[in-house]
Write a protein that holds these residues in place. Structure first.
Motif, PDB file in Angstrom:
ATOM      1  N   LEU A 131       7.308 -15.916 -24.865  1.00 24.21           N
ATOM      2  CA  LEU A 131       6.756 -15.823 -26.083  1.00 24.21           C
ATOM      3  C   LEU A 131       5.499 -15.072 -26.270  1.00 24.21           C
ATOM      4  O   LEU A 131       5.547 -13.936 -27.276  1.00 24.21           O
ATOM      5  CB  LEU A 131       6.641 -17.086 -26.632  1.00 24.21           C
ATOM      6  N   ILE A 132       4.545 -15.163 -25.465  1.00 21.17           N
ATOM      7  CA  ILE A 132       3.477 -14.569 -25.520  1.00 21.17           C
ATOM      8  C   ILE A 132       3.557 -12.948 -25.225  1.00 21.17           C
ATOM      9  O   ILE A 132       2.852 -12.084 -25.813  1.00 21.17           O
ATOM     10  CB  ILE A 132       2.240 -15.276 -24.545  1.00 21.17           C
ATOM     11  N   GLU A 133       4.097 -12.765 -24.066  1.00 23.39           N
ATOM     12  CA  GLU A 133       4.517 -11.381 -23.658  1.00 23.39           C
ATOM     13  C   GLU A 133       5.141 -10.429 -24.762  1.00 23.39           C
ATOM     14  O   GLU A 133       4.669  -9.398 -24.863  1.00 23.39           O
ATOM     15  CB  GLU A 133       4.963 -11.310 -22.369  1.00 23.39           C
ATOM     16  N   ALA A 134       6.069 -11.105 -25.280  1.00 18.99           N
ATOM     17  CA  ALA A 134       6.782 -10.419 -26.241  1.00 18.99           C
ATOM     18  C   ALA A 134       5.982 -10.092 -27.588  1.00 18.99           C
ATOM     19  O   ALA A 134       6.044  -9.059 -28.288  1.00 18.99           O
ATOM     20  CB  ALA A 134       8.080 -11.102 -26.631  1.00 18.99           C
ATOM     21  N   PHE A 135       5.260 -11.246 -27.931  1.00 21.95           N
ATOM     22  CA  PHE A 135       4.492 -10.907 -28.976  1.00 21.95           C
ATOM     23  C   PHE A 135       3.328  -9.714 -28.688  1.00 21.95           C
ATOM     24  O   PHE A 135       3.100  -8.871 -29.458  1.00 21.95           O
ATOM     25  CB  PHE A 135       3.484 -12.366 -29.355  1.00 21.95           C
ATOM     26  N   SER A 136       2.822  -9.881 -27.762  1.00 23.32           N
ATOM     27  CA  SER A 136       1.812  -8.819 -27.125  1.00 23.32           C
ATOM     28  C   SER A 136       2.094  -7.499 -27.089  1.00 23.32           C
ATOM     29  O   SER A 136       1.679  -6.453 -27.645  1.00 23.32           O
ATOM     30  CB  SER A 136       1.342  -9.136 -25.814  1.00 23.32           C
ATOM     31  N   ILE A 137       3.558  -7.355 -26.664  1.00 23.13           N
ATOM     32  CA  ILE A 137       4.128  -5.989 -26.464  1.00 23.13           C
ATOM     33  C   ILE A 137       4.413  -5.551 -27.912  1.00 23.13           C
ATOM     34  O   ILE A 137       4.235  -4.282 -28.233  1.00 23.13           O
ATOM     35  CB  ILE A 137       5.635  -6.209 -25.768  1.00 23.13           C
ATOM     36  N   ALA A 138       4.933  -6.278 -28.693  1.00 25.28           N
ATOM     37  CA  ALA A 138       4.983  -5.908 -30.078  1.00 25.28           C
ATOM     38  C   ALA A 138       3.828  -5.408 -30.942  1.00 25.28           C
ATOM     39  O   ALA A 138       3.705  -4.553 -31.425  1.00 25.28           O
ATOM     40  CB  ALA A 138       5.775  -7.132 -30.860  1.00 25.28           C
ATOM     41  N   ALA A 139       2.999  -6.441 -30.708  1.00 27.48           N
ATOM     42  CA  ALA A 139       1.439  -5.895 -31.300  1.00 27.48           C
ATOM     43  C   ALA A 139       1.068  -4.604 -30.551  1.00 27.48           C
ATOM     44  O   ALA A 139       0.701  -3.706 -31.531  1.00 27.48           O
ATOM     45  CB  ALA A 139       0.423  -7.080 -31.016  1.00 27.48           C
ATOM     46  N   TYR A 140       1.106  -4.378 -29.403  1.00 21.34           N
ATOM     47  CA  TYR A 140       0.513  -3.285 -28.881  1.00 21.34           C
ATOM     48  C   TYR A 140       1.622  -1.903 -29.162  1.00 21.34           C
ATOM     49  O   TYR A 140       0.847  -0.758 -29.459  1.00 21.34           O
ATOM     50  CB  TYR A 140       0.761  -3.375 -27.310  1.00 21.34           C
ATOM     51  N   HIS A 141       2.853  -2.054 -29.249  1.00 18.44           N
ATOM     52  CA  HIS A 141       3.635  -1.017 -29.902  1.00 18.44           C
ATOM     53  C   HIS A 141       3.068  -0.631 -31.361  1.00 18.44           C
ATOM     54  O   HIS A 141       2.947   0.720 -31.932  1.00 18.44           O
ATOM     55  CB  HIS A 141       4.849  -1.337 -29.900  1.00 18.44           C
ATOM     56  N   ILE A 142       2.619  -1.697 -32.196  1.00 17.43           N
ATOM     57  CA  ILE A 142       2.332  -1.375 -33.544  1.00 17.43           C
ATOM     58  C   ILE A 142       1.124  -0.710 -33.603  1.00 17.43           C
ATOM     59  O   ILE A 142       0.810  -0.034 -34.427  1.00 17.43           O
ATOM     60  CB  ILE A 142       2.426  -2.809 -34.167  1.00 17.43           C
ATOM     61  N   TYR A 143       0.231  -1.070 -32.667  1.00 17.18           N
ATOM     62  CA  TYR A 143      -1.259  -0.485 -32.539  1.00 17.18           C
ATOM     63  C   TYR A 143      -1.290   0.707 -32.180  1.00 17.18           C
ATOM     64  O   TYR A 143      -2.249   1.582 -32.798  1.00 17.18           O
ATOM     65  CB  TYR A 143      -2.076  -1.743 -31.924  1.00 17.18           C
ATOM     66  N   ILE A 144      -0.547   1.207 -31.101  1.00 18.96           N
ATOM     67  CA  ILE A 144      -1.010   2.349 -30.334  1.00 18.96           C
ATOM     68  C   ILE A 144      -1.106   3.607 -31.342  1.00 18.96           C
ATOM     69  O   ILE A 144      -1.749   4.362 -31.346  1.00 18.96           O
ATOM     70  CB  ILE A 144       0.357   2.417 -29.151  1.00 18.96           C
ATOM     71  N   PRO A 145       0.174   3.739 -32.323  1.00 14.83           N
ATOM     72  CA  PRO A 145       0.024   4.841 -33.225  1.00 14.83           C
ATOM     73  C   PRO A 145      -1.257   5.099 -34.069  1.00 14.83           C
ATOM     74  O   PRO A 145      -1.720   6.058 -34.512  1.00 14.83           O
ATOM     75  CB  PRO A 145       1.232   4.903 -34.065  1.00 14.83           C
ATOM     76  N   VAL A 146      -1.832   3.703 -34.304  1.00 10.71           N
ATOM     77  CA  VAL A 146      -3.130   3.774 -35.192  1.00 10.71           C
ATOM     78  C   VAL A 146      -4.334   3.578 -34.462  1.00 10.71           C
ATOM     79  O   VAL A 146      -5.405   3.262 -35.212  1.00 10.71           O
ATOM     80  CB  VAL A 146      -2.888   2.847 -36.494  1.00 10.71           C
ATOM     81  N   ALA A 147      -4.299   3.364 -33.219  1.00 10.38           N
ATOM     82  CA  ALA A 147      -5.511   3.217 -32.244  1.00 10.38           C
ATOM     83  C   ALA A 147      -6.534   4.385 -32.366  1.00 10.38           C
ATOM     84  O   ALA A 147      -6.262   5.527 -32.610  1.00 10.38           O
ATOM     85  CB  ALA A 147      -5.149   2.544 -31.113  1.00 10.38           C
ATOM     86  N   ASP A 148      -7.792   4.007 -32.105  1.00 12.26           N
ATOM     87  CA  ASP A 148      -8.669   5.211 -31.833  1.00 12.26           C
ATOM     88  C   ASP A 148      -8.364   5.781 -30.217  1.00 12.26           C
ATOM     89  O   ASP A 148      -7.648   5.179 -29.670  1.00 12.26           O
ATOM     90  CB  ASP A 148     -10.118   4.763 -31.802  1.00 12.26           C
TER      91      ASP A 148
END
Length: 243
Positions: free
Chosen positions: A127-144
């Motif tokens: 659960l937590i790893e899948a949640f983290s992976i999803a969040a990081y995927h969505i964040y990477i294109p809009v991150a500094d």
């Protein structure tokens, strides 16, 4: 193929791609305010993951060396995200982050006390790893740029952690199937509540909630299927929390 392979080239001098990402203003007060909570969440999440893998090793002493390696990786991730906050001159809101993870943390601790390895692994390694992976995927294109580099490195490691949980649960599937289903029923709804709690802040960072839910569900469902559940069972289990 990794989702990372589909991300736009972060080099501003590179040719434009079909996918155009509108980046937020990393210096604005509104962005930094939202980032303080998101940054706190990822720091706390990596810290708790470190503690959780160490705790699981007390239930699986024969796996202590591998679990210790996973724990050390999570601590490295935590330090990386702390550096991301410092780079933007943002102080992470750790009180918010601790409250954010409290329900999952409490359930993990209760399962640990009862010696329920499958439940602990479902919570942390699936659960937590899948949640983290999803969040990081969505964040990477809009991150500094600094945070993008850190997060790209972290997300690759998280797949190893997800795989560890999958492999153990797959190897013991017949004996822990009912426990996994019970743990899913109790813990998957908490992911929806967590997403709701950060929807406004995530939007400020240009992280789209629907995309995050979709990415999470794909990863979570694939993990459940790999463990041994049928497609019908996976759909039923997913509907319990995010339907």
């Amino acid at each position: 193929m990794s989702v990372l392979a589909t991300l736009p080239n972060p080099d501003p001098s590179a040719p434009a791609t079909d996918l155009v990402v509108s980046l937020p203003d990393f210096t604005s007060a509104a962005y930094k305010d939202a980032y303080s909570r998101i940054n706190g969440i990822v720091i706390e999440g990596e810290h708790e993951a470190c503690d959780n893998y160490k705790a699981i090793s007390t239930l699986l002493p024969e796996q202590a060396e591998e679990l210790g390696r996973l724990a050390r990786m999570e601590m490295k991730h935590m330090r990386g995200f702390q550096a991301c906050g410092r780079n933007l001159q943002v102080t992470p809101d750790m009180d918010f982050a601790k409250n954010f993870f409290a329900p999952l943390r409490n359930n993990f601790q209760a399962a640990l006390a009862e010696g329920k390895v499958a439940t602990c692994l479902l919570i942390q390694a699936i659960l937590i790893e899948a949640f983290s992976i999803a969040a990081y995927h969505i964040y990477i294109p809009v991150a500094d740029p600094f945070a993008r580099r850190v997060t790209e490195g972290v997300v690759k490691d998280e797949y190893l952690h997800l795989n560890y949980g999958q492999e153990w649960l797959k190897a013991h599937f017949d004996e822990v199937k009912d426990e996994i289903m019970t743990a899913n029923k109790a813990n998957l709804p908490l992911i929806k509540a967590m997403l709701d709690a950060v929807e406004t802040d995530a939007a400020q960072l240009r992280m789209e909630k629907e995309g995050l839910i979709e990415d999470f569900l794909i990863g979570y469902q694939e993990a459940l299927g790999d463990v041994g559940f049928t497609t019908r069972e996976v759909i039923r289990m997913s509907a319990r929390g995010l339907g």
